[in-house]
Design a protein around this motif. Structure first.
Motif, PDB file in Angstrom:
ATOM      1  N   ILE A 127       0.680  -1.202  -0.068  1.00  0.00           N
ATOM      2  CA  ILE A 127       0.072   0.058  -0.028  1.00  0.00           C
ATOM      3  C   ILE A 127       0.795   1.216   0.174  1.00  0.00           C
ATOM      4  CG2 ILE A 127      -1.854   1.397   1.005  1.00  0.00           C
ATOM      5  CD1 ILE A 127      -2.815  -1.328   0.193  1.00  0.00           C
ATOM      6  N   PRO A 128       0.752   2.077  -1.014  1.00  0.00           N
ATOM      7  CA  PRO A 128       1.516   3.287  -1.004  1.00  0.00           C
ATOM      8  C   PRO A 128       1.180   4.222   0.173  1.00  0.00           C
ATOM      9  CG  PRO A 128       0.519   2.865  -3.513  1.00  0.00           C
ATOM     10  CD  PRO A 128       0.144   1.956  -2.390  1.00  0.00           C
ATOM     11  N   CYS A 129       2.436   4.829   0.910  1.00  0.00           N
ATOM     12  CA  CYS A 129       1.906   5.397   2.199  1.00  0.00           C
ATOM     13  C   CYS A 129       3.034   6.540   2.134  1.00  0.00           C
ATOM     14  CB  CYS A 129       2.061   4.644   3.392  1.00  0.00           C
ATOM     15  SG  CYS A 129       1.690   5.424   4.845  1.00  0.00           S
ATOM     16  N   ARG A 130       2.487   7.677   2.764  1.00  0.00           N
ATOM     17  CA  ARG A 130       3.535   9.004   2.977  1.00  0.00           C
ATOM     18  C   ARG A 130       3.143   9.600   4.136  1.00  0.00           C
ATOM     19  NH1 ARG A 130       2.101  13.261  -0.829  1.00  0.00           N
ATOM     20  NH2 ARG A 130       0.096  12.040  -1.282  1.00  0.00           N
ATOM     21  N   ILE A 131       4.004  10.255   4.699  1.00  0.00           N
ATOM     22  CA  ILE A 131       3.769  11.301   5.946  1.00  0.00           C
ATOM     23  C   ILE A 131       4.184  12.376   5.315  1.00  0.00           C
ATOM     24  CG2 ILE A 131       4.638  11.991   7.928  1.00  0.00           C
ATOM     25  CD1 ILE A 131       5.315   9.022   8.784  1.00  0.00           C
ATOM     26  N   VAL A 132       3.110  13.398   5.684  1.00  0.00           N
ATOM     27  CA  VAL A 132       3.486  14.770   5.057  1.00  0.00           C
ATOM     28  C   VAL A 132       2.991  15.720   6.249  1.00  0.00           C
ATOM     29  CG1 VAL A 132       2.602  16.500   3.392  1.00  0.00           C
ATOM     30  CG2 VAL A 132       2.462  14.181   2.775  1.00  0.00           C
ATOM     31  N   ASP A 133       3.975  16.833   6.363  1.00  0.00           N
ATOM     32  CA  ASP A 133       3.694  17.920   7.208  1.00  0.00           C
ATOM     33  C   ASP A 133       3.885  19.303   6.368  1.00  0.00           C
ATOM     34  OD1 ASP A 133       6.500  18.265   7.427  1.00  0.00           O
ATOM     35  OD2 ASP A 133       6.382  17.954   9.649  1.00  0.00           O
ATOM     36  N   GLU A 134       4.093  20.130   7.090  1.00  0.00           N
ATOM     37  CA  GLU A 134       4.381  21.599   6.341  1.00  0.00           C
ATOM     38  C   GLU A 134       5.676  21.602   5.586  1.00  0.00           C
ATOM     39  OE1 GLU A 134       3.506  26.564   7.363  1.00  0.00           O
ATOM     40  OE2 GLU A 134       3.871  24.914   8.927  1.00  0.00           O
ATOM     41  N   THR A 135       6.763  21.092   6.126  1.00  0.00           N
ATOM     42  CA  THR A 135       8.165  21.204   5.823  1.00  0.00           C
ATOM     43  C   THR A 135       8.619  19.842   5.191  1.00  0.00           C
ATOM     44  OG1 THR A 135       8.896  21.242   8.167  1.00  0.00           O
ATOM     45  CG2 THR A 135       8.562  23.412   6.959  1.00  0.00           C
ATOM     46  N   ASN A 136       8.052  18.882   5.302  1.00  0.00           N
ATOM     47  CA  ASN A 136       8.474  17.476   4.991  1.00  0.00           C
ATOM     48  C   ASN A 136       7.716  16.627   4.525  1.00  0.00           C
ATOM     49  OD1 ASN A 136      11.210  17.523   7.012  1.00  0.00           O
ATOM     50  ND2 ASN A 136       9.715  18.144   8.176  1.00  0.00           N
ATOM     51  N   GLU A 137       8.226  15.792   3.604  1.00  0.00           N
ATOM     52  CA  GLU A 137       7.183  14.476   3.030  1.00  0.00           C
ATOM     53  C   GLU A 137       7.971  13.456   3.106  1.00  0.00           C
ATOM     54  OE1 GLU A 137       5.418  13.086  -1.335  1.00  0.00           O
ATOM     55  OE2 GLU A 137       4.994  15.160  -0.671  1.00  0.00           O
ATOM     56  N   LEU A 138       7.677  12.083   3.573  1.00  0.00           N
ATOM     57  CA  LEU A 138       8.595  11.008   3.908  1.00  0.00           C
ATOM     58  C   LEU A 138       7.689   9.831   3.292  1.00  0.00           C
ATOM     59  CD1 LEU A 138       8.757  12.935   6.411  1.00  0.00           C
ATOM     60  CD2 LEU A 138       9.699  11.052   7.590  1.00  0.00           C
ATOM     61  N   LEU A 139       8.534   9.091   2.475  1.00  0.00           N
ATOM     62  CA  LEU A 139       8.202   7.755   1.902  1.00  0.00           C
ATOM     63  C   LEU A 139       9.229   6.779   2.388  1.00  0.00           C
ATOM     64  CD1 LEU A 139       8.124   7.522  -1.860  1.00  0.00           C
ATOM     65  CD2 LEU A 139       9.205   9.770  -0.815  1.00  0.00           C
ATOM     66  N   LEU A 140       8.945   5.558   2.203  1.00  0.00           N
ATOM     67  CA  LEU A 140       9.865   4.435   2.306  1.00  0.00           C
ATOM     68  C   LEU A 140       9.855   3.490   1.046  1.00  0.00           C
ATOM     69  CD1 LEU A 140      11.644   2.971   4.399  1.00  0.00           C
ATOM     70  CD2 LEU A 140      10.076   1.676   5.191  1.00  0.00           C
ATOM     71  N   ILE A 141      11.129   3.340   0.621  1.00  0.00           N
ATOM     72  CA  ILE A 141      11.090   2.486  -0.846  1.00  0.00           C
ATOM     73  C   ILE A 141      11.899   1.023  -0.567  1.00  0.00           C
ATOM     74  CG2 ILE A 141      10.575   4.401  -2.035  1.00  0.00           C
ATOM     75  CD1 ILE A 141      13.853   4.358  -2.895  1.00  0.00           C
ATOM     76  N   ASP A 142      11.466   0.005  -1.312  1.00  0.00           N
ATOM     77  CA  ASP A 142      12.379  -0.775  -1.453  1.00  0.00           C
ATOM     78  C   ASP A 142      12.961  -1.036  -2.868  1.00  0.00           C
ATOM     79  OD1 ASP A 142      10.027  -1.913  -2.262  1.00  0.00           O
ATOM     80  OD2 ASP A 142       9.959  -3.542  -1.030  1.00  0.00           O
ATOM     81  N   ARG A 143      12.555  -0.250  -3.763  1.00  0.00           N
ATOM     82  CA  ARG A 143      12.779  -0.536  -5.148  1.00  0.00           C
ATOM     83  C   ARG A 143      12.903   0.913  -5.649  1.00  0.00           C
ATOM     84  NH1 ARG A 143       7.799  -2.245  -4.178  1.00  0.00           N
ATOM     85  NH2 ARG A 143       8.346  -4.506  -4.488  1.00  0.00           N
ATOM     86  N   THR A 144      13.006   0.969  -7.128  1.00  0.00           N
ATOM     87  CA  THR A 144      13.170   2.404  -7.815  1.00  0.00           C
ATOM     88  C   THR A 144      12.084   3.177  -7.828  1.00  0.00           C
ATOM     89  OG1 THR A 144      14.794   1.219  -9.562  1.00  0.00           O
ATOM     90  CG2 THR A 144      13.518   3.207  -9.990  1.00  0.00           C
ATOM     91  N   VAL A 145      12.224   4.439  -7.609  1.00  0.00           N
ATOM     92  CA  VAL A 145      11.042   5.553  -7.284  1.00  0.00           C
ATOM     93  C   VAL A 145      11.460   6.715  -8.242  1.00  0.00           C
ATOM     94  CG1 VAL A 145      11.716   6.596  -5.231  1.00  0.00           C
ATOM     95  CG2 VAL A 145       9.483   6.621  -5.834  1.00  0.00           C
ATOM     96  N   GLN A 146      10.424   7.173  -8.713  1.00  0.00           N
ATOM     97  CA  GLN A 146      10.747   8.669  -9.370  1.00  0.00           C
ATOM     98  C   GLN A 146      10.292   9.689  -8.330  1.00  0.00           C
ATOM     99  OE1 GLN A 146       9.313   8.284 -13.503  1.00  0.00           O
ATOM    100  NE2 GLN A 146      11.523   8.128 -13.974  1.00  0.00           N
ATOM    101  N   LEU A 147      11.044  10.911  -8.226  1.00  0.00           N
ATOM    102  CA  LEU A 147      10.473  11.966  -7.535  1.00  0.00           C
ATOM    103  C   LEU A 147      10.507  13.128  -8.411  1.00  0.00           C
ATOM    104  CD1 LEU A 147      13.029  11.534  -4.584  1.00  0.00           C
ATOM    105  CD2 LEU A 147      10.569  10.547  -4.900  1.00  0.00           C
ATOM    106  N   ARG A 148       9.290  13.952  -8.433  1.00  0.00           N
ATOM    107  CA  ARG A 148       9.140  15.086  -9.135  1.00  0.00           C
ATOM    108  C   ARG A 148       9.516  16.169  -8.325  1.00  0.00           C
ATOM    109  NH1 ARG A 148       5.880  15.941 -13.347  1.00  0.00           N
ATOM    110  NH2 ARG A 148       4.940  13.922 -12.966  1.00  0.00           N
ATOM    111  N   LYS A 149      10.298  17.393  -8.942  1.00  0.00           N
ATOM    112  CA  LYS A 149      10.649  18.389  -8.203  1.00  0.00           C
ATOM    113  C   LYS A 149       9.486  19.301  -7.705  1.00  0.00           C
ATOM    114  CE  LYS A 149      13.928  21.075 -10.147  1.00  0.00           C
ATOM    115  NZ  LYS A 149      14.940  22.208 -10.662  1.00  0.00           N
ATOM    116  N   SER A 150       9.424  19.417  -6.450  1.00  0.00           N
ATOM    117  CA  SER A 150       8.303  20.264  -5.913  1.00  0.00           C
ATOM    118  C   SER A 150       8.823  21.480  -4.932  1.00  0.00           C
ATOM    119  CB  SER A 150       7.517  19.067  -4.930  1.00  0.00           C
ATOM    120  OG  SER A 150       8.660  18.689  -3.948  1.00  0.00           O
TER     121      SER A 150
END
Length: 214
Positions: A127-150
């Motif tokens: 299940i994709p899951c993220r933690i987000v607050d005002e100054t941070n976004e956290l995710l945990l990976i065990d394989r390739t992931v793409q990140l978009r500039k934000s």
């Protein structure tokens, strides 16, 4: 009923106006303890509210009850899970498209760290899951992931297993190729995404990806 939808968990940590800007029409809103009051007072009554509600007054709890179609209150002492854990496992049971956890970081570092560890359970259940607050976004990976500039200017990588191997970065100011990070190293701190899209590849282990801004 909630499968294939996003479930947004609002817990009782740091919350603000930023927390409601990304709500989409089909999202399922879950208020956890004081997080439920946060939603109610912004005219966004949660689909489900739960917790021991020891962070609200009796009057505030009644305010939540008046607005929520479904509420589950538990004893604040006789329980084995934190309020956030209860909300998290409730969300997992519904097999959502994604879980987004808000208000799960705050002044209690023990609770914050325990909530970060929940990312591993979601990952292991697919299940994709993220933690987000005002100054941070956290995710945990065990394989390739793409990140978009934000809006988050920095990207940090921290192992959540003893070692993470085969780390390769593309699109970053400081590239890596087949690198290994071990718990305690700071090599992965404060990288910068210079391309519109960046790629993080790993061969083994669990890697915490933290996008942040000052």
């Amino acid at each position: 009923m909630y499968s294939n939808r996003r479930i947004l968990l609002f817990s009782g940590g740091n919350l603000g106006d930023w927390a409601v800007t990304d709500i989409q029409a089909d999202d399922v809103l879950v208020g956890i303890d004081r997080g439920a009051l946060f939603l109610v007072r912004r005219g966004l009554p949660p689909h489900f509210a739960l917790g021991d509600f020891d962070s609200v007054t009796a009057e505030e709890l009644q305010e939540i009850k008046n607005s929520c179609p479904e509420l589950d209150a538990c004893d604040p002492i006789m329980k084995d899970l934190t309020d956030t854990e209860m909300g998290f496992f409730w969300a997992l049971e519904h097999r959502p498209r994604e879980i987004v956890m808000l208000g799960v970081l705050g002044t209690r570092f023990d609770h914050s760290l325990a909530n970060v560890h929940l990312l591993r359970i979601a990952l292991e259940q697919g299940i994709p899951c993220r933690i987000v607050d005002e100054t941070n976004e956290l995710l945990l990976i065990d394989r390739t992931v793409q990140l978009r500039k934000s809006r988050f200017s920095h990207v940090s990588l921290l192992p959540l297993t003893m070692d993470v191997t085969g780390i390769t970065l593309t699109g970053f100011q400081y590239p890596l190729h087949k690198a290994t990070l071990t718990i305690g190293q700071s090599l992965g701190i404060s990288n910068v995404l210079v391309a519109d899209m960046g790629t993080v590849e790993i061969d083994s282990g669990y890697l915490l990806v933290i996008q942040s801004r000052d």
